[in-house]
Design a protein around this motif. Structure first.
Motif, PDB file in Angstrom:
ATOM      1  N   VAL A  37      68.815 -35.734  23.030  1.00 20.02           N
ATOM      2  CA  VAL A  37      69.320 -34.793  22.023  1.00 20.02           C
ATOM      3  C   VAL A  37      68.236 -34.494  20.987  1.00 20.02           C
ATOM      4  O   VAL A  37      68.045 -33.342  20.576  1.00 20.02           O
ATOM      5  N   GLY A  38      67.511 -35.532  20.565  1.00 18.44           N
ATOM      6  CA  GLY A  38      66.419 -35.305  19.624  1.00 18.44           C
ATOM      7  C   GLY A  38      65.322 -34.441  20.220  1.00 18.44           C
ATOM      8  O   GLY A  38      64.717 -33.613  19.517  1.00 18.44           O
ATOM      9  N   ALA A  75      74.721 -40.125  17.973  1.00 19.91           N
ATOM     10  CA  ALA A  75      75.187 -41.424  18.470  1.00 19.91           C
ATOM     11  C   ALA A  75      76.540 -41.290  19.158  1.00 19.91           C
ATOM     12  O   ALA A  75      76.779 -41.892  20.219  1.00 19.91           O
ATOM     13  N   VAL A  76      77.442 -40.508  18.577  1.00 19.22           N
ATOM     14  CA  VAL A  76      78.759 -40.302  19.179  1.00 19.22           C
ATOM     15  C   VAL A  76      78.619 -39.614  20.538  1.00 19.22           C
ATOM     16  O   VAL A  76      79.315 -39.959  21.512  1.00 19.22           O
ATOM     17  N   ALA A  77      77.700 -38.640  20.642  1.00 18.55           N
ATOM     18  CA  ALA A  77      77.474 -37.958  21.921  1.00 18.55           C
ATOM     19  C   ALA A  77      77.000 -38.949  22.985  1.00 18.55           C
ATOM     20  O   ALA A  77      77.440 -38.896  24.147  1.00 18.55           O
ATOM     21  N   LEU A 114      80.088 -30.938  12.817  1.00 24.25           N
ATOM     22  CA  LEU A 114      79.356 -30.840  14.073  1.00 24.25           C
ATOM     23  C   LEU A 114      80.268 -31.095  15.267  1.00 24.25           C
ATOM     24  O   LEU A 114      80.152 -30.428  16.309  1.00 24.25           O
ATOM     25  N   GLU A 115      81.168 -32.048  15.138  1.00 24.76           N
ATOM     26  CA  GLU A 115      82.072 -32.361  16.245  1.00 24.76           C
ATOM     27  C   GLU A 115      82.973 -31.174  16.590  1.00 24.76           C
ATOM     28  O   GLU A 115      83.341 -30.979  17.751  1.00 24.76           O
ATOM     29  N   ARG A 116      83.318 -30.372  15.597  1.00 29.27           N
ATOM     30  CA  ARG A 116      84.168 -29.204  15.858  1.00 29.27           C
ATOM     31  C   ARG A 116      83.452 -28.138  16.690  1.00 29.27           C
ATOM     32  O   ARG A 116      84.107 -27.237  17.224  1.00 29.27           O
ATOM     33  N   GLU A 117      82.138 -28.231  16.791  1.00 34.75           N
ATOM     34  CA  GLU A 117      81.390 -27.242  17.565  1.00 34.75           C
ATOM     35  C   GLU A 117      81.396 -27.543  19.056  1.00 34.75           C
ATOM     36  O   GLU A 117      80.881 -26.744  19.850  1.00 34.75           O
ATOM     37  N   ALA A 118      81.945 -28.676  19.468  1.00 33.87           N
ATOM     38  CA  ALA A 118      81.949 -29.064  20.885  1.00 33.87           C
ATOM     39  C   ALA A 118      82.516 -27.931  21.741  1.00 33.87           C
ATOM     40  O   ALA A 118      83.490 -27.268  21.375  1.00 33.87           O
ATOM     41  N   SER A 119      81.874 -27.717  22.900  1.00 30.50           N
ATOM     42  CA  SER A 119      82.292 -26.610  23.762  1.00 30.50           C
ATOM     43  C   SER A 119      82.100 -26.995  25.219  1.00 30.50           C
ATOM     44  O   SER A 119      80.993 -27.376  25.623  1.00 30.50           O
ATOM     45  N   ILE A 155      77.051 -32.106  18.779  1.00 29.72           N
ATOM     46  CA  ILE A 155      75.684 -31.885  18.311  1.00 29.72           C
ATOM     47  C   ILE A 155      74.922 -30.991  19.277  1.00 29.72           C
ATOM     48  O   ILE A 155      74.125 -30.135  18.856  1.00 29.72           O
ATOM     49  N   VAL A 156      75.151 -31.137  20.580  1.00 31.83           N
ATOM     50  CA  VAL A 156      74.461 -30.304  21.569  1.00 31.83           C
ATOM     51  C   VAL A 156      74.938 -28.864  21.471  1.00 31.83           C
ATOM     52  O   VAL A 156      74.133 -27.918  21.457  1.00 31.83           O
TER      53      VAL A 156
END
Length: 664
Positions: free
Chosen positions: A175-176, A237-239, A398-403, A409-410
């Protein structure tokens, strides 16, 4: 002062104990009607309120370092030549470091350099003489990170070292890399599958990890606030937790595979609060996952964005503040960037000063002997709690952007949400830098035009041949077998293949230092100096006696020299109770300057600024004035004053204009 401290100091009972109301009354008396909020209350970049006074609080039990005792003194292995890298690393270890960070070529943190090790033999040469089971090792995240991790594992096996006796952080952080390089080598589900496979292969060999790292440096370098940095780290980290769990790894083992990298910056209070908040946030994430919390592995590095190329000796002060803050905040390891890092690859002297910055604070100041020195301090506790709340909000955002199959985050990187938020913050910060509300000592304030050059290693940045590291991926083969092949002599090229077509591409985050706008002005002024043979000059047209013009002349000199413009000093031109205009004009003519800046007191401006401007204009000068004009503005403009310089103005834009005039 609380009751416990009163009992320790019985003589204090003889004095009345002031309360908040009495303190506020005394402050209001000093302010004489000025706005308390504007004068004494500050706000952080995240909008967190900073009060001028906090009451003491009872210390709360907080998560601390993963291992009690000293933090690890880390130093980077980043010279392209394995032999040179070895010599520098051994000097650091002999000089007091106990941890090495392997920064391979292609790592963002290598800044265009980095160790070139395409096989185990080269890596073995770079670590020749280093006892891998007696120090801790960490790999800097880089494109092709899986190959870097497997090369190190193969080296341990080749040397016959029991992996269980090593302390290695393998630094896998796709991710980084996506954030900093703008590309994934495969889809996210496939990335997750390969991470599980690689970790399983390394654990099967006896390595304990950590294996994955949530690196916040790309976000910090792109302008992140403390809360944005923490939010991005936690979201990463959650991802990883979700990806490993989806791959069949128990959640507690996934948690144990994680480490973090945060940036220690020059704001002491906020850096300490950020590191303390990080541990609380990770504890909360673990609780939300139904886990019994364990301390996080928290690595620190001093801020790249705060380094300057001009007057780089000031970087020593910045590094000291950052080191102190990271140590107080509870970092497990710390890498101090050498003070010449922004100028090139640091030499042995700069590296020695960097590690000694830590050693002095460890050995002489004994910072490590108290687990949480900030505990119970009202200011730190309030900032820590507020930062936790802000960072948790950023994490949720950021978590709300999950798709689809992309975690928050991605997806937020893919749709530009992260980039847009950081760009807004960069704009705010750039304005603060340009107006010097956020001064940079030695660059935007108190520049040194006579600074002597410092030494860096004479080596060009690394140019990799063949495929770029960002366009390759680890070969899709059994990772355990790949470790064996690398140990037997296989090269990086043998272990990589072209990326898949469904790999994700995003806009990479920029990496910028705060001083770059002013450094560009200085570079331009130096170029003009080389072309003309003399440095562009601004004539300070001082009015009245020294006592009248010193303050504004000092302000003007500081401002113009920040843009590389010379402002020769003098004792003024006093005469007949005011200014000797003939002497002032003669001095201007002798200076060869095209720009003259009037410097004096407000009464002096009222009495002589118009006449002085007209006299200088008659000699072809462009005339500016130091200070705000007030009611004199119209008269001064009529007399030819073209601009005014004052605190709070856009200094970068002002200096661009001044350079254009001075160089005409």
């Amino acid at each position: 002062m609380n009751s416990a401290s009163i009992s320790d100091l019985p003589f204090m009972e003889a004095f009345p104990r002031p309360d908040q109301a009495q303190w506020r009354a005394a402050v209001d008396k000093v302010l004489k009607g000025a706005d308390f909020e504007k004068r004494l209350v500050a706000r952080t970049a995240d909008g967190i309120r900073i009060e001028p006074l906090y009451a003491a609080v009872s210390p709360q039990a907080r998560p601390s370092r993963s291992q009690a005792g000293r933090w690890h003194v880390s130093t980077r292995v980043d010279h392209p030549s394995p032999a040179e890298a070895r010599d520098l690393a051994l000097a650091d270890l002999e000089g007091g470091a106990d941890s090495l960070v392997l920064s391979f070529a292609g790592a963002r943190a290598a800044r265009g350099y980095g160790l070139v090790a395409d096989d185990v033999a080269a890596l073995d040469a770079a670590l020749d003489g280093v006892m891998l089971d007696l120090i801790s090792l960490r790999i800097d995240p880089a494109a092709g990170g899986r190959i870097n991790a497997l090369l190190l594992a193969a080296l341990v096996e080749r040397r016959g070292i029991d992996p269980a006796t090593t302390t290695i952080d393998f630094g896998l952080d796709p991710v980084g890399i996506l954030a900093s390089r703008g590309a994934f080598a495969a889809s996210w589900p496939e990335i997750g599958r390969r991470l599980v496979e690689t970790i399983a292969a390394l654990k099967a060999r006896g390595f304990a990890g950590p294996f994955l790292t949530a690196d916040a440096r790309p976000y910090h370098e792109a302008g992140a606030t403390e809360a944005q940095e923490l939010g991005a780290a936690m979201a990463t980290a959650v991802a990883y937790l979700r990806a490993l769990e989806a791959g069949g790894m128990p959640l507690d083992q996934a948690r144990d595979a994680m480490s973090f990298i945060l940036v220690a910056d020059t704001d002491e209070f906020m850096t300490i609060a950020k590191f303390r908040a990080a541990r609380l946030l990770w504890q909360r994430v673990q609780q939300a996952c139904g886990l019994e919390p364990k301390p996080m592995v928290l690595n620190a590095e001093t801020a790249w964005r705060s380094l300057t190329r001009r007057d780089p000796w000031v970087n020593l002060l910045r590094a000291t503040v950052a080191t102190f803050s990271a140590g107080i905040g509870g970092a497990d390891s710390l890498t101090v960037l050498p003070f010449t890092a922004a100028l090139g690859l640091p030499d042995g002297f700069a590296r020695r000063v960097a590690r000694n910055t830590q050693l002095v604070l460890l050995e002489e100041a004994n910072l490590w002997r108290v687990a949480d020195p900030a505990a119970g301090a009202g200011g730190f506790e309030a900032l820590t709690q507020a930062l936790c709340e802000q960072a948790w909000t950023k994490l949720q955002d950021l978590e709300r952007e999950a798709s689809g199959d992309q975690p928050g985050i991605v997806a937020a990187l893919a749709n530009g949400h992260v980039q847009q938020g950081l760009a807004r913050q960069r704009d705010v910060r750039a304005k603060a830098i340009a107006t010097r509300r956020e001064p940079i000592t030695g660059t935007s304030e108190f520049p040194n035009l006579a600074e002597a050059p410092v030494r860096v290693l004479e080596i060009a940045p690394v140019k990799r041949t063949g495929s770029s590291p960002s366009s390759t991926r680890a070969a899709d083969q059994n990772q355990a077998a790949l470790i064996d092949k690398l140990a037997e002599g296989a090269t990086r090229a043998d272990a990589t293949t072209a990326p898949e077509q469904d790999g994700l591409k995003v806009a990479p985050l920029p990496s910028a230092r705060l001083a770059e706008a002013f450094e560009a002005l200085r570079d331009k002024a130096d170029m003009l100096t080389q072309e003309r043979g003399t440095r562009p000059t601004v004539f300070l047209a001082t009015l009245g006696p020294v006592s009248d013009f010193t303050a504004r002349a000092g302000f003007a000199r500081n401002l113009f020299e920040a843009g590389g413009l010379s402002t020769p000093g003098h004792d003024g031109f006093p005469g007949n109770g005011g200014t000797d205009m003939a002497a002032l004009v003669a001095a201007y003519q002798a200076s060869g300057a095209r720009l003259a800046c009037l410097c004096g007191s407000d009464p002096g401006y009222a009495a002589e600024a118009v006449a002085a401007s007209e006299a200088l204009r008659a000699q072809g000068a462009t005339v500016w004035l130091a200070g705000k004009p007030g009611e004199l503005e119209h008269a001064l403009n009529q007399a030819g004053v073209a601009a005014f310089i004052f605190a709070g103005a856009d200094v970068v834009a002002t200096l661009e204009q001044a350079q254009a005039i001075a160089a005409a």
